[in-house]
Design a protein around this motif. Structure first.
Motif, PDB file in Angstrom:
ATOM      1  N   ALA A 113      48.845 -15.769 -16.835  1.00  0.00           N
ATOM      2  CA  ALA A 113      50.040 -16.426 -17.374  1.00  0.00           C
ATOM      3  C   ALA A 113      49.857 -17.936 -17.306  1.00  0.00           C
ATOM      4  CB  ALA A 113      51.276 -15.953 -16.608  1.00  0.00           C
ATOM      5  N   THR A 114      50.819 -18.649 -16.721  1.00  0.00           N
ATOM      6  CA  THR A 114      50.710 -20.108 -16.651  1.00  0.00           C
ATOM      7  C   THR A 114      50.094 -20.572 -15.344  1.00  0.00           C
ATOM      8  OG1 THR A 114      52.968 -20.198 -15.789  1.00  0.00           O
ATOM      9  CG2 THR A 114      52.695 -20.405 -18.165  1.00  0.00           C
ATOM     10  N   GLY A 115      49.632 -19.650 -14.528  1.00  0.00           N
ATOM     11  CA  GLY A 115      49.067 -20.030 -13.243  1.00  0.00           C
ATOM     12  C   GLY A 115      47.686 -20.659 -13.374  1.00  0.00           C
ATOM     13  N   ARG A 116      47.306 -21.391 -12.363  1.00  0.00           N
ATOM     14  CA  ARG A 116      45.967 -21.965 -12.288  1.00  0.00           C
ATOM     15  C   ARG A 116      45.039 -20.953 -11.632  1.00  0.00           C
ATOM     16  NH1 ARG A 116      47.458 -28.044 -10.014  1.00  0.00           N
ATOM     17  NH2 ARG A 116      49.007 -28.541 -11.640  1.00  0.00           N
ATOM     18  N   THR A 117      43.783 -20.959 -12.037  1.00  0.00           N
ATOM     19  CA  THR A 117      42.837 -19.943 -11.573  1.00  0.00           C
ATOM     20  C   THR A 117      41.574 -20.590 -11.039  1.00  0.00           C
ATOM     21  OG1 THR A 117      43.674 -18.334 -13.173  1.00  0.00           O
ATOM     22  CG2 THR A 117      41.502 -17.901 -12.255  1.00  0.00           C
ATOM     23  N   ARG A 118      41.017 -19.956 -10.000  1.00  0.00           N
ATOM     24  CA  ARG A 118      39.734 -20.382  -9.438  1.00  0.00           C
ATOM     25  C   ARG A 118      38.951 -19.139  -9.049  1.00  0.00           C
ATOM     26  NH1 ARG A 118      38.478 -24.211  -4.075  1.00  0.00           N
ATOM     27  NH2 ARG A 118      36.223 -23.892  -4.127  1.00  0.00           N
ATOM     28  N   ALA A 151      52.373 -29.463  -0.288  1.00  0.00           N
ATOM     29  CA  ALA A 151      52.730 -29.918  -1.636  1.00  0.00           C
ATOM     30  C   ALA A 151      53.963 -29.203  -2.178  1.00  0.00           C
ATOM     31  CB  ALA A 151      51.550 -29.709  -2.584  1.00  0.00           C
ATOM     32  N   GLY A 152      54.475 -28.231  -1.452  1.00  0.00           N
ATOM     33  CA  GLY A 152      55.639 -27.488  -1.913  1.00  0.00           C
ATOM     34  C   GLY A 152      55.374 -25.994  -1.946  1.00  0.00           C
ATOM     35  N   PRO A 153      56.364 -25.216  -2.402  1.00  0.00           N
ATOM     36  CA  PRO A 153      56.208 -23.758  -2.447  1.00  0.00           C
ATOM     37  C   PRO A 153      55.069 -23.346  -3.376  1.00  0.00           C
ATOM     38  CG  PRO A 153      58.499 -24.393  -2.774  1.00  0.00           C
ATOM     39  CD  PRO A 153      57.698 -25.645  -2.865  1.00  0.00           C
ATOM     40  N   GLY A 154      54.413 -22.262  -3.011  1.00  0.00           N
ATOM     41  CA  GLY A 154      53.325 -21.761  -3.840  1.00  0.00           C
ATOM     42  C   GLY A 154      53.166 -20.261  -3.695  1.00  0.00           C
ATOM     43  N   GLU A 160      38.719 -13.892  -7.241  1.00  0.00           N
ATOM     44  CA  GLU A 160      39.505 -14.726  -8.149  1.00  0.00           C
ATOM     45  C   GLU A 160      40.855 -15.023  -7.530  1.00  0.00           C
ATOM     46  OE1 GLU A 160      40.110 -14.471 -12.811  1.00  0.00           O
ATOM     47  OE2 GLU A 160      41.520 -13.123 -11.773  1.00  0.00           O
ATOM     48  N   GLY A 161      41.202 -16.294  -7.517  1.00  0.00           N
ATOM     49  CA  GLY A 161      42.510 -16.703  -7.041  1.00  0.00           C
ATOM     50  C   GLY A 161      43.320 -17.296  -8.171  1.00  0.00           C
ATOM     51  N   THR A 162      44.581 -16.890  -8.279  1.00  0.00           N
ATOM     52  CA  THR A 162      45.506 -17.455  -9.258  1.00  0.00           C
ATOM     53  C   THR A 162      46.734 -17.922  -8.498  1.00  0.00           C
ATOM     54  OG1 THR A 162      44.724 -15.883 -10.917  1.00  0.00           O
ATOM     55  CG2 THR A 162      46.763 -17.053 -11.406  1.00  0.00           C
ATOM     56  N   ALA A 163      47.202 -19.118  -8.799  1.00  0.00           N
ATOM     57  CA  ALA A 163      48.303 -19.696  -8.033  1.00  0.00           C
ATOM     58  C   ALA A 163      49.345 -20.300  -8.963  1.00  0.00           C
ATOM     59  CB  ALA A 163      47.787 -20.747  -7.050  1.00  0.00           C
ATOM     60  N   ALA A 196      50.306 -24.844  -5.939  1.00  0.00           N
ATOM     61  CA  ALA A 196      49.190 -24.088  -6.516  1.00  0.00           C
ATOM     62  C   ALA A 196      47.854 -24.780  -6.291  1.00  0.00           C
ATOM     63  CB  ALA A 196      49.432 -23.875  -8.015  1.00  0.00           C
ATOM     64  N   GLU A 197      47.781 -26.066  -6.560  1.00  0.00           N
ATOM     65  CA  GLU A 197      46.500 -26.773  -6.417  1.00  0.00           C
ATOM     66  C   GLU A 197      46.039 -26.769  -4.963  1.00  0.00           C
ATOM     67  OE1 GLU A 197      44.487 -31.120  -7.508  1.00  0.00           O
ATOM     68  OE2 GLU A 197      46.494 -30.602  -8.227  1.00  0.00           O
TER      69      GLU A 197
END
Length: 340
Positions: free
Chosen positions: A33-38, A80-83, A95-98, A103-104
């Motif tokens: 979705a709109t999450g960031r991935t690593r 940095a806030g909720p994640g 794989e991590g998605t946040a 998130a970062e």
């Protein structure tokens, strides 16, 4: 024949950090979705259930879920806030998605969270039962969250009560005063509805009757309130060595060696911090390693001396073996002060 099949989880193996994560099934993956991935390529096997299992506070923990697609989800409050973080196997990689403001931060720390800084190769089993479990649990690495308060508050809730009572209190308080986790949620089996634990200021505003309804006595509630008033200083302990971090935590009245060890095992991935002052652990360690079900803390530490530098890992492997003495007394009675 029994040894050919996966061990059924018990209360002891769950305490050792074993969380069942089903094998991924085709077509069940959650889209980014709109999450960031690593994507991270570990240098050895990583069992997500074993690594992240110690972060779950009971099967109904609103901050943690393991889903049928083989993924593990957790919600937390980062600097940095909720994640929200979803971790899933991707072949030999992870794989991590946040999602959310944190998130970062979560993705930057993904390898460390999953044990990249851990040194399992330094561990040398000295007992047959430990060696056997070490071979069967090759994906065990020690989690390191870098977050102190998220482990301190539930650890205080677990003082002097049964696990079920503590898990219930954590569940009620987080659902009642936390906030919905960022990212996808509630999409059937595709994404869980998670909650981020309350911020320090929110814990301070929890009414006294809500602590009572959750079954938390005045002593534990007061310890948590003292801790959240200096949450900034306590979070800074994540940058200290484990023993220095424990000394800082134990400045708070109501936080002793048992609680500080439970925290740094998670926040620092402290391989040598043994939990002392526990009602059951010395007897479990003593029985598994020497047949002594009446071992005390001193005897437990003596038995773990050959694992100096890795004593917490050895203790976890004993718990994961599932070898415990037969019960001689009734279970500790469960009380609910919220009914009074």
């Amino acid at each position: 024949m029994a040894g050919r099949f996966e061990q059924r989880p018990t209360r002891v193996t769950v305490r050792g950090g074993a969380v069942g994560v089903p094998s991924a099934r085709p077509g069940r993956a959650v889209p980014p979705a709109t999450g960031r991935t690593r994507v991270w390529a570990p240098d050895g096997p990583v069992d997500l259930g074993l690594v992240l299992g110690p972060l779950r506070r009971g099967p109904g923990d609103p901050t943690f879920r393991a889903l049928a697609d083989g993924s593990v989800w957790r919600a937390c409050r980062t600097p940095a806030g909720p994640g929200t973080l979803r971790v899933a196997p991707r072949g030999a990689d992870v794989e991590g998605t946040a999602w959310g403001p944190g998130a970062e931060w979560l993705l930057d720390r993904l390898p460390v969270l999953l044990g990249a800084a851990d040194r399992p190769e330094e561990f040398v089993p000295r007992h047959r039962i430990v060696a056997h479990t070490w071979r069967r649990r090759a994906g065990l690495r020690l989690v390191r969250t870098g977050l102190v308060m998220e482990s301190l508050i539930p650890s205080v809730l677990e003082q002097k009560v049964t696990a079920d009572e503590a898990y219930r209190a954590w569940r009620l308080l987080v659902r009642g005063f936390g906030e919905p986790a960022p990212g996808p949620a509630g999409q059937g089996d595709r994404a869980p509805l998670l909650h981020v634990p309350p911020a320090a200021g929110t814990w301070l505003r929890v009414p006294s009757w809500e602590w009572h309804r959750a079954g938390v006595d005045d002593k534990r509630a007061a310890t948590i309130l003292r801790a959240v008033r200096v949450a900034g200083r306590l979070e800074q302990a994540s940058a200290l060595e484990p023993q220095a971090a424990r000394r800082r935590l134990e400045v708070i009245p109501g936080v002793g060696p048992w609680t500080s060890a439970e925290v740094v095992q998670r926040s620092h991935g402290a391989a040598d911090c043994v939990t002392v002052g526990d009602l059951h652990l010395p007897g479990i360690i003593g029985y598994a390693l020497a047949g002594d079900r009446d071992a005390d803390d001193a005897e437990m530490l003596r038995l773990l001396e050959p694992y100096a530098g890795q004593r917490h890992r050895a203790a976890r492997l004993v718990l994961l073996s599932g070898r415990v003495p037969a019960r001689r007394h009734p279970k500790m009675p469960r009380t609910d002060i919220g009914l009074l």
